[in-house]
Design a protein around this motif. Structure first.
Motif, short mmCIF file in Angstrom:
data_model
loop_
_atom_site.label_atom_id
_atom_site.label_comp_id
_atom_site.label_asym_id
_atom_site.label_seq_id
_atom_site.Cartn_x
_atom_site.Cartn_y
_atom_site.Cartn_z
N THR A 1 3.27 5.39 2.83
CA THR A 1 2.52 4.73 1.76
C THR A 1 2.67 5.43 0.42
O THR A 1 2.38 4.83 -0.62
N GLY A 2 3.11 6.69 0.43
CA GLY A 2 3.01 7.48 -0.79
C GLY A 2 1.55 7.82 -1.04
O GLY A 2 0.68 7.59 -0.19
N SER B 1 -1.68 -0.70 1.91
CA SER B 1 -0.98 0.37 1.19
C SER B 1 0.50 0.39 1.54
O SER B 1 1.35 0.65 0.68
N GLY C 1 -1.63 3.49 -5.00
CA GLY C 1 -1.91 2.45 -4.02
C GLY C 1 -2.78 1.34 -4.57
O GLY C 1 -3.30 1.40 -5.68
N ASN D 1 3.56 -0.26 -1.12
CA ASN D 1 4.67 0.68 -1.30
C ASN D 1 6.02 0.02 -1.04
O ASN D 1 7.00 0.30 -1.73
#
Length: 314
Positions: free
Chosen positions: A8-9, A34, A15, A38
């Motif tokens: 998701t980072g 999320s 997000g 991404n």
């Protein structure tokens, strides 16, 4: 076989804003939305990458492309592992000195994956999180085993039912792998989730390193069972409550995320006769949820998820 790692980072900065309507309790919504966010961001970054599909004009010539970029443009492959999306490790890391943070990793072992491979999942999840945050160790790792919950008409009933759930032998064997990382200094404290009084008592009698934390979800029950409070206090175990989903990444949800629908990422083929997308049976294996809490400021600076799965030929 292809292993797939989804990420998701940092959802604190990049997000989506998750707005939950009254009555909605799907705590895995944060994970799924999320991931979608991404995927979409990565695809937008590589929107000019050509692929077969609908016709568009390129230098005065009609050519076929889809609304999605080529899968090889926004994902990456290392050996047998496909990263969805590709990860920019250069942008990773924390903003302040490591000593200012409390790093927590919660690792969900999914029911669709074999218990004997959990040591591999632990190593992979820990490697990804420490690389993402550029750290050498995590402060707390909580293991969440499948088949455990607090469910019942009252806390006493829920505690009694919990004693029969899960698989003690598999859980102790998995804990042994965590103990090894603890002894190596890669994890400062170990924790578990959804262990009631009787189950926790059996567990601590069989392990070398006792859990420092027992995290429980009582949304389907009432209150924390009094016998569990007493046991935890006597054993020096911290009791924490949480609202994480008990079914955080079902197979159908993961296939939908990676499929060819309007909300899918276009990674997987819809069926064996499809012209585009990877083919095979998708098996979710684990989910890692990590948070980097800045202790002196009382804020979460970094939070995200990794998830692992395997694509097996049908």
């Amino acid at each position: 076989m292809t292993r797939i790692v989804l990420s998701t980072g940092n959802i604190v900065t990049g997000g989506p804003s998750i707005i939950r309507k009254p009555g909605i309790t799907r705590s895995n919504l944060e994970l799924t939305e999320s991931l979608r966010s991404n995927f979409a961001a990565a695809q937008e970054d590589y929107a000019d990458s050509p692929v077969d599909g609908s016709p568009v004009n390129v230098n005065g010539t009609q050519t076929n492309r889809t609304s999605r970029p080529d899968i090889n443009a926004w994902t990456s492959t290392e050996g047998s592992v496909l990263y969805v999306p590709r990860i920019d490790w250069a942008a990773a890391g924390l903003q302040e000195d490591r000593a200012q943070y409390e790093i927590t990793l919660k690792l969900f072992f999914l029911p669709t994956a074999p218990a004997e491979k959990r040591a591999e999942y632990i190593d992979e999840a820990l490697r990804l999180v420490t690389k993402e945050l550029r750290i050498e160790h995590v402060d707390l790792l909580i293991g969440s085993f499948p088949g455990l919950a607090f469910e019942g008409d009252c806390e006493w009933e829920a505690d009694k039912i919990n004693a029969t759930m899960g698989n003690d032998e598999d859980e102790v064997a998995t804990w042994s792998a965590l103990e090894s990382l603890y002894e190596q200094g890669k994890i400062t404290r170990l924790g578990i989730a959804e262990f009631g009084t009787e189950k926790l008592q059996r567990f601590i009698s069989q392990v070398k390193v006792r859990p420092a934390v027992d995290q429980i979800n009582i949304k389907d029950c009432c209150n924390v069972p009094p016998p569990l409070i007493k046991l935890a206090k006597s054993e020096g175990i911290e009791l924490l409550t949480h609202s994480d989903s008990m079914d955080i990444l079902p197979s159908g949800t993961l296939r939908e995320l990676l499929g060819q629908s309007a909300r899918g990422a276009g990674v997987l083929a819809d069926d064996e006769n499809a012209q585009s997308g990877l083919k095979g049976d998708l098996i979710p294996q684990w989910v890692a949820k990590y948070t980097a809490f800045v202790s002196y400021r009382g804020v979460i600076e970094n939070k995200g998820y990794f998830a692992g799965a395997e694509l097996v030929p049908a």
